[in-house]
Design an enzyme around this catalytic site. Structure first.
Site, PDB file in Angstrom:
ATOM      1  N   GLU A 145       3.539 -10.039  15.688  1.00  0.00           N
ATOM      2  CA  GLU A 145       2.476 -10.729  14.949  1.00  0.00           C
ATOM      3  C   GLU A 145       1.538 -11.400  15.952  1.00  0.00           C
ATOM      4  O   GLU A 145       1.986 -12.086  16.864  1.00  0.00           O
ATOM      5  CB  GLU A 145       3.118 -11.752  13.991  1.00  0.00           C
ATOM      6  CG  GLU A 145       2.186 -12.759  13.363  1.00  0.00           C
ATOM      7  CD  GLU A 145       1.068 -12.127  12.536  1.00  0.00           C
ATOM      8  OE1 GLU A 145       1.364 -11.333  11.625  1.00  0.00           O
ATOM      9  OE2 GLU A 145      -0.114 -12.432  12.808  1.00  0.00           O
TER      10      GLU A 145
ATOM     11  N   HIS B 124      22.928 -23.599 -17.969  1.00  0.00           N
ATOM     12  CA  HIS B 124      23.770 -23.856 -16.798  1.00  0.00           C
ATOM     13  C   HIS B 124      24.879 -22.808 -16.735  1.00  0.00           C
ATOM     14  O   HIS B 124      25.433 -22.448 -17.780  1.00  0.00           O
ATOM     15  CB  HIS B 124      24.406 -25.245 -16.915  1.00  0.00           C
ATOM     16  CG  HIS B 124      25.356 -25.539 -15.790  1.00  0.00           C
ATOM     17  ND1 HIS B 124      24.916 -25.886 -14.533  1.00  0.00           N
ATOM     18  CD2 HIS B 124      26.715 -25.503 -15.731  1.00  0.00           C
ATOM     19  CE1 HIS B 124      25.969 -26.056 -13.747  1.00  0.00           C
ATOM     20  NE2 HIS B 124      27.070 -25.829 -14.446  1.00  0.00           N
TER      21      HIS B 124
ATOM     22  N   GLU C 213     -10.077   8.559 -12.327  1.00  0.00           N
ATOM     23  CA  GLU C 213      -9.051   8.213 -11.327  1.00  0.00           C
ATOM     24  C   GLU C 213      -8.914   9.387 -10.361  1.00  0.00           C
ATOM     25  O   GLU C 213      -8.731  10.524 -10.789  1.00  0.00           O
ATOM     26  CB  GLU C 213      -7.729   7.919 -12.036  1.00  0.00           C
ATOM     27  CG  GLU C 213      -6.498   7.871 -11.141  1.00  0.00           C
ATOM     28  CD  GLU C 213      -6.581   6.872  -9.990  1.00  0.00           C
ATOM     29  OE1 GLU C 213      -6.863   5.698 -10.241  1.00  0.00           O
ATOM     30  OE2 GLU C 213      -6.378   7.291  -8.820  1.00  0.00           O
TER      31      GLU C 213
HETATM   32  P1  FAD Z   1      -5.206  -0.233  -7.114  1.00  0.00           P
HETATM   33  O1  FAD Z   1      -3.862  -0.464  -7.640  1.00  0.00           O
HETATM   34  O2  FAD Z   1      -5.379  -0.006  -5.654  1.00  0.00           O
HETATM   35  O3  FAD Z   1      -5.811   0.975  -7.937  1.00  0.00           O
HETATM   36  C1  FAD Z   1      -7.050   1.515  -7.629  1.00  0.00           C
HETATM   37  C2  FAD Z   1      -7.095   2.938  -8.130  1.00  0.00           C
HETATM   38  O4  FAD Z   1      -8.437   3.403  -7.975  1.00  0.00           O
HETATM   39  C3  FAD Z   1      -6.221   3.889  -7.327  1.00  0.00           C
HETATM   40  O5  FAD Z   1      -5.337   4.586  -8.191  1.00  0.00           O
HETATM   41  C4  FAD Z   1      -7.207   4.820  -6.625  1.00  0.00           C
HETATM   42  O6  FAD Z   1      -6.709   6.154  -6.533  1.00  0.00           O
HETATM   43  C5  FAD Z   1      -8.416   4.759  -7.537  1.00  0.00           C
HETATM   44  N1  FAD Z   1      -9.693   5.012  -6.859  1.00  0.00           N
HETATM   45  C6  FAD Z   1     -10.133   4.479  -5.691  1.00  0.00           C
HETATM   46  N2  FAD Z   1     -11.383   4.910  -5.421  1.00  0.00           N
HETATM   47  C7  FAD Z   1     -11.751   5.727  -6.441  1.00  0.00           C
HETATM   48  C8  FAD Z   1     -12.931   6.471  -6.747  1.00  0.00           C
HETATM   49  N3  FAD Z   1     -13.987   6.434  -5.947  1.00  0.00           N
HETATM   50  N4  FAD Z   1     -12.964   7.215  -7.878  1.00  0.00           N
HETATM   51  C9  FAD Z   1     -11.876   7.259  -8.718  1.00  0.00           C
HETATM   52  N5  FAD Z   1     -10.734   6.573  -8.473  1.00  0.00           N
HETATM   53  C10 FAD Z   1     -10.677   5.798  -7.357  1.00  0.00           C
HETATM   54  N6  FAD Z   1       1.110  -6.853  -5.735  1.00  0.00           N
HETATM   55  C11 FAD Z   1       1.874  -7.628  -6.535  1.00  0.00           C
HETATM   56  O7  FAD Z   1       1.344  -8.270  -7.447  1.00  0.00           O
HETATM   57  N7  FAD Z   1       3.233  -7.697  -6.363  1.00  0.00           N
HETATM   58  C12 FAD Z   1       3.859  -7.030  -5.380  1.00  0.00           C
HETATM   59  O8  FAD Z   1       5.083  -7.126  -5.249  1.00  0.00           O
HETATM   60  C13 FAD Z   1       3.093  -6.198  -4.538  1.00  0.00           C
HETATM   61  N8  FAD Z   1       3.683  -5.486  -3.557  1.00  0.00           N
HETATM   62  C14 FAD Z   1       2.926  -4.637  -2.808  1.00  0.00           C
HETATM   63  C15 FAD Z   1       3.559  -3.886  -1.833  1.00  0.00           C
HETATM   64  C16 FAD Z   1       2.837  -2.991  -1.059  1.00  0.00           C
HETATM   65  C17 FAD Z   1       3.549  -2.169  -0.020  1.00  0.00           C
HETATM   66  C18 FAD Z   1       1.431  -2.874  -1.270  1.00  0.00           C
HETATM   67  C19 FAD Z   1       0.626  -1.902  -0.456  1.00  0.00           C
HETATM   68  C20 FAD Z   1       0.785  -3.624  -2.227  1.00  0.00           C
HETATM   69  C21 FAD Z   1       1.529  -4.520  -3.000  1.00  0.00           C
HETATM   70  N9  FAD Z   1       0.921  -5.319  -3.968  1.00  0.00           N
HETATM   71  C22 FAD Z   1       1.689  -6.136  -4.753  1.00  0.00           C
HETATM   72  C23 FAD Z   1      -0.542  -5.339  -4.147  1.00  0.00           C
HETATM   73  C24 FAD Z   1      -0.954  -4.506  -5.364  1.00  0.00           C
HETATM   74  O9  FAD Z   1      -0.493  -3.183  -5.191  1.00  0.00           O
HETATM   75  C25 FAD Z   1      -2.469  -4.541  -5.525  1.00  0.00           C
HETATM   76  O10 FAD Z   1      -2.936  -5.864  -5.523  1.00  0.00           O
HETATM   77  C26 FAD Z   1      -2.876  -3.891  -6.831  1.00  0.00           C
HETATM   78  O11 FAD Z   1      -2.462  -2.550  -6.863  1.00  0.00           O
HETATM   79  C27 FAD Z   1      -4.399  -3.953  -7.010  1.00  0.00           C
HETATM   80  O12 FAD Z   1      -4.736  -3.342  -8.224  1.00  0.00           O
HETATM   81  P2  FAD Z   1      -6.182  -2.669  -8.418  1.00  0.00           P
HETATM   82  O13 FAD Z   1      -6.202  -2.207  -9.837  1.00  0.00           O
HETATM   83  O14 FAD Z   1      -7.235  -3.580  -7.943  1.00  0.00           O
HETATM   84  O15 FAD Z   1      -6.213  -1.429  -7.432  1.00  0.00           O
END
Ligand code: FAD
Length: 480
Positions: free
Chosen positions: A212, A447, A39
């Site tokens: 938008e 309820h 990570e």
């Molecule tokens: P991520 O959570 O993006 O994790 C990927 C990890 O990989 C990161 O920690 C990053 O540092 C690491 N990484 C990247 N490249 C490398 C590399 N080359 N080597 C080592 N580590 C690396 N989703 C919901 O379900 N509910 C919500 O309410 C919601 N609200 C959101 C609000 C905001 C403002 C945002 C931006 C997103 C929101 N999301 C929500 C979306 C959600 O955050 C993502 O869909 C989710 O985090 C995706 O999970 P993931 O494991 O694919 O990736």
């Protein structure tokens, strides 16, 4: 910089520790695998990923405090007097940090308890079975993996004409880190992230304009569900500029071009929320024998495998970019790589927007079901007729159920209204369990609760379903 050619052998390598990566690591470890998670940390991630550090959790924390402030004003109608309620964003940031740190510590402990090794560094494929990891101090090492899971997530998309500058033009990540409420916010993008943040800043007291390019808000959500949100934007004093594009940023504001020409929008801060970009470039994917589509997404099969030895999950793959989708795929990918029979084919992935009111859907909307050629019955129940909604002082919105008449099964549920993101759990369960309307109607609902809305919407269908003696609900109309 990677030095030396000696590679450390790794049984199962997980790249990224978001809700995709860390859940995959835990499941694989439970199945007896020796797992290493790499990570990179930094501003957009860490243990728990973007969701925990800059996404789901920080945004819901901000929405909650903004909503509480607004409710204190709106409940004046019920006699509540809270004079001059305001939010100190600097204090909020400390509170948010304590939540995020606490949850990140929980992820760390879970991984440790499952004997998953975590390594801080940035991974890049060097070949089909090797990654080079650049450590925070710049040193490097190679890991040679038997199998790997790519879970590197996504980051905010930038606009070429309005690049992030960390000061006036902010990403969602930077907006969630503000320690003072801006006098005015120009929110570029009316997707769920833009509207969630725009509504929160308006409730905190900022003058908000949402810009938008399309002619509607929330383009990924069925338009029939968005009306109550658009009306609420107006009530909250949020100016909505549809069909408008950013021209340039000037000292006095953001210049936009819309249907009625050029206009200046107040913009102490501009927040750009025009989508997310998958973290798939700079990953050396070609060296691993992997490609991406034009959106940068990795193609996977039903087991989430991109090659027989490499899986990809979460925001780097197609489908809704949501944390629970990433976690659900994670379990499938881990099981598939462990040789267990596993496929990712949910009937319902809940999709929510924590707008005001909230919107949540599971399964098919009426339009999708019609497109699929289903013979439908559709029922809906307004929160205006729900006793609990009345006591909450939140009577906007409705719950709608979509039933396939030929099988008498619930194929979709949509909710717009207070706590829709919680209510959708029952709808998701109904769709996933292939429940019939009678299954839900025969289940006693407490309820007074908002959850009475789902049986109430199904009860409307008895004539459409040709079941005249179907158990019905007898909800008094709060409108008399
Ligand atoms: P991520 O959570 O993006 O994790 C990927 C990890 O990989 C990161 O920690 C990053 O540092 C690491 N990484 C990247 N490249 C490398 C590399 N080359 N080597 C080592 N580590 C690396 N989703 C919901 O379900 N509910 C919500 O309410 C919601 N609200 C959101 C609000 C905001 C403002 C945002 C931006 C997103 C929101 N999301 C929500 C979306 C959600 O955050 C993502 O869909 C989710 O985090 C995706 O999970 P993931 O494991 O694919 O990736």
């Amino acid at each position: 910089m990677v030095v030396g050619e000696i590679a450390e052998p790794v049984d199962l390598l997980v790249i990224g520790a978001g809700p995709g990566g860390y859940v995959a690591a835990l499941r694989a470890a439970e199945l007896g695998r020796d797992v290493v998670v790499v990570e990179r940390g930094g501003e957009e991630g860490g243990l728990g990923g973007a969701c925990l550090h800059v996404g789901c959790i920080p945004s819901k924390a901000l929405i909650e405090v903004a909503q509480t402030r607004r409710r204190a004003e709106e409940m004046a109608v019920a006699g509540l007097r809270v004079d001059g309620a305001s939010v100190d964003l600097a204090v909020f940031q400390e509170w948010k940090r304590s939540i995020v740190d606490g949850l990140a510590g929980g992820v760390e402990r879970l991984l440790a308890r499952h004997e998953v090794r975590t390594m801080r560094g940035t991974a890049r494929f060097a070949s089909r079975d090797r990654v080079a990891v650049t450590m925070p101090d710049g040193s490097g090492r190679f890991l040679e993996f038997a199998q790997a899971i790519i879970a590197t997530g996504s980051r905010p998309a930038a606009l070429r004409e309005l690049p992030f500058d960390g000061h006036r033009v902010l990403s969602s990540t930077e907006a969630l880190a503000l320690d003072a409420i801006p006098a005015s916010v120009a929110m570029v993008g009316a997707g769920y992230i833009g509207l969630e943040l725009g509504i929160a800043f308006a409730k905190l007291g900022a003058q908000v304009t949402v810009i938008e390019a399309l002619d509607r808000v929330l383009p990924s959500i069925d338009e029939s569900l968005t009306g109550p949100v658009v009306r609420r934007l107006d009530e909250l004093g949020i100016e909505l500029r549809l069909g408008s594009r950013v021209a340039r940023l000037e000292e006095e504001g953001l210049i936009i071009e819309g249907p009625d020409g050029e206009r200046t929008v107040a913009a102490e801060r501009v927040i750009v929320a025009v989508g997310r970009v998958p973290n798939t470039e700079d990953m050396g994917l070609e060296a691993a024998g992997l490609g991406v589509d034009e959106q940068g997404l990795i193609a996977v099969d039903q087991r989430r495998l991109a090659t027989p030895r490499i899986a990809a999950i979460g925001d780097v793959t197609a489908g809704p970019a949501l944390a629970h989708k990433a976690s659900a795929e994670a379990k499938v990918a881990a099981e598939a790589l462990c040789g267990r029979p596993a496929v990712f084919e949910p009937m319902a992935i809940p999709v929510m927007a924590f707008t005001d009111p909230e919107i949540a859907t599971a399964g098919l909307t009426e339009a999708q079901a019609r497109e699929a050629g289903l013979d439908l019955a559709v029922g809906s129940s307004s929160f205006a007729a729900n006793g609990r909604a009345a006591t909450l002082g939140e009577r906007h919105g409705f719950i709608r159920a979509v039933v396939d008449r030929s099988t008498e099964r619930i194929v979709g549920v949509q909710a717009v209204g207070p706590h829709a993101s919680e209510l959708i759990a029952e709808g998701t369960l109904a769709v996933e369990m292939v429940a019939s309307p009678e299954d839900v109607l025969g289940t006693i609902h407490a309820h007074p609760t908002l959850s009475e809305g789902l049986p109430a919407s199904l009860a409307q269908m008895s004539s459409q379903l040709g079941v005249p003696d179907m158990v019905t609900e007898y909800a008094p109309s709060a409108r008399g």
